[in-house]
Design an enzyme around this catalytic site. Structure first.
Site, PDB file in Angstrom:
ATOM      1  N   ASP A 145       0.768  -1.256   0.000  1.00 12.38           N
ATOM      2  CA  ASP A 145       0.000   0.000   0.000  1.00 12.38           C
ATOM      3  C   ASP A 145       0.798   1.305   0.000  1.00 12.38           C
ATOM      4  OD1 ASP A 145      -1.465   0.582   3.343  1.00 12.38           O
ATOM      5  OD2 ASP A 145       0.522   1.044   2.644  1.00 12.38           O
ATOM      6  N   CYS A 149      -9.906   5.864  12.276  1.00 14.15           N
ATOM      7  CA  CYS A 149     -11.338   5.764  12.549  1.00 14.15           C
ATOM      8  C   CYS A 149     -11.852   4.454  11.971  1.00 14.15           C
ATOM      9  CB  CYS A 149     -12.081   6.949  11.947  1.00 14.15           C
ATOM     10  SG  CYS A 149     -13.873   6.875  12.138  1.00 14.15           S
ATOM     11  N   CYS A 164     -17.060   3.497   9.963  1.00 11.25           N
ATOM     12  CA  CYS A 164     -17.735   2.964   8.773  1.00 11.25           C
ATOM     13  C   CYS A 164     -17.550   1.454   8.651  1.00 11.25           C
ATOM     14  CB  CYS A 164     -17.266   3.681   7.506  1.00 11.25           C
ATOM     15  SG  CYS A 164     -15.555   3.362   7.048  1.00 11.25           S
TER      16      CYS A 164
END
Length: 430
Positions: A139, A246, A249
């Site tokens: 990544d 976070c 979601c």
């Protein structure tokens, strides 16, 4: 050129500790390139200066990364681990994204990719394949990892822009090996999120304005990790006590709920699989059957005591540069740097409203980093009180940084406005 058998390759990948291994061809990703360029033009990628149209033109064309590219081995590793023990106190605490509870995943996965490449080189020689050429990605390189994962059948695009997998949900790290080896390609999964849009409504900052669209400028993960400057004032109250990353979601996602529910039903092994388990996995893979789903207890991703999922906030404001390095080196939190982490801590303390944080925030008004001083001023403005007002007024007289001075002035104005509202409210009650 003969296509090599992929079963032994996948079997070895499982032995290395990867949870999903699929293969796709090295053709370009024109639709991904189009979408990336559209998002850049719309300003949704602001704050990521390296994410340019030129980069997209390279990352969406595997042959630009490796001219002889024939195949891409797509890999996923689950990072779910047991929850850290719930603190038994009332101290103000922050929240850290689950992926950052343990070791830096780059340091875990990169050596495995190098080991995988060494094995591939010998395997290709034994099978009469070409001399191996390969590029490895976790990544940080120029590779559109989610597009690769989707086309290879690792998972499907979630409406929160993560890759959702069968068995592991979105709780996975992605990696790729671009190679010149001719390998059979797997098919994409025939799965999607259906009508579910829970993630869109759950995002507190509105960073998901539409399905499959992320406004990077409003994402709490960006604000707490990648953003190097001040967090926009209008977004600070929406961040709660999140201080690094976070998971909201992901936490509301029904696919992930199924994964978490099944954890108690899965066979849970020690760190990695024992030798006989690995043989069983390899035999299942070679037989063409779907591999058994395991949850490996990886020590690398277990919550570290110095990180945890809910660290106490007030002591973090006292961290020196050296203490920060000692505590967070070799963890993802290192990426935010001390000034970024303490900036986030100030915002969390301002949102929690605990008056016990005032002395630590007053001390942070004298921090060597202007970024920390400015956000400490904002937090004191949120907490209010005479002690905070006096400290802000005193600091204003000696503060030389214009941005910090503006933060102090706005904090004092916020406190003044709040006092006026309280006085008006008291008058009405009389």
């Amino acid at each position: 050129m003969n296509v090599l058998d992929a079963a032994p390759i996948k079997a070895y990948g499982y032995e290395l500790g990867f949870d999903l291994i699929r293969i796709t061809g090295a053709e370009a990703f024109p639709e991904t390139e189009r979408v990336i360029k559209e998002r850049i033009a719309a300003g949704l990628m602001e704050g990521l200066p390296w994410f340019t149209s030129e980069r997209a033109e390279v990352s969406c064309h595997p042959d630009a990364l490796l001219p002889e590219a024939r195949s891409i081995i797509a890999l996923a590793m689950c990072y779910l681990s047991e929850e850290p023990e719930e603190p038994q106190d009332d101290q103000p605490r922050g929240r850290i994204s689950r992926y950052a509870w343990g070791a830096d995943y780059h340091e875990v996965i990169k050596p495995k990719l190098k080991q995988f490449a060494d094995w591939l080189r010998e395997y290709a020689r034994r099978e009469g394949g070409p001399e191996l050429e390969a590029r490895l990605f976790v990544d940080t390189g120029r590779m559109v990892d989610r597009a690769v994962a989707q086309r290879a059948g690792i998972g499907w695009y979630g409406k929160n822009t993560t890759i959702l997998t069968r068995g592991w949900g979105s709780w996975v790290f992605l990696a790729e090996i671009v190679t010149n080896l001719p390998l059979p390609a797997d098919e994409p999964l025939q799965a999607n999120c259906g009508k579910c849009e829970r993630c869109l409504y759950a995002c507190p900052t509105g960073a998901l304005p539409a399905p499959y669209v992320l406004d990077n400028r409003r994402c709490i993960s960006y604000l707490t990790i990648e953003l190097r400057g001040s967090i926009p004032r209008e977004l600070r109250p929406l961040m709660g006590n999140l201080i690094f990353g976070c998971d909201i979601c992901q936490e509301v996602c029904p696919v992930n709920h199924v994964v978490e529910k099944r954890l108690g039903l899965r066979q849970i092994g020690p760190t990695g699989m024992q030798a006989e388990d690995r043989r069983t996995e390899a035999e299942v893979t070679r037989s063409g059957q779907r591999p058994q789903i395991w949850l490996r207890r990886r020590d690398e991703f277990r919550p570290r005591p110095q990180v945890g999922g809910a660290p106490e906030l007030i002591p973090l404001l006292a961290l020196s540069e050296e203490e920060f390095r000692t505590r967070f080196r070799h963890t993802p939190i290192w990426r935010a740097k001390r000034r970024g982490l303490l900036r986030n801590v100030c915002v969390a303390l301002g949102n929690l409203g605990d008056q016990r944080a005032i002395p630590a925030l007053i001390h942070a008004l004298s921090d060597t980093e202007a970024l920390v001083r400015g956000h400490a001023a904002w937090a004191l403005g949120c907490l209010g009180g005479e002690e905070a007002r006096q400290a802000l007024t005193a600091r204003l007289e000696q503060e030389g940084d214009p941005e910090v001075r503006q933060e102090i002035l706005q904090a004092l104005a916020m406190m003044g406005s709040r006092n006026e509202e309280e006085d008006e409210s008291n008058k009405k009650r009389r």
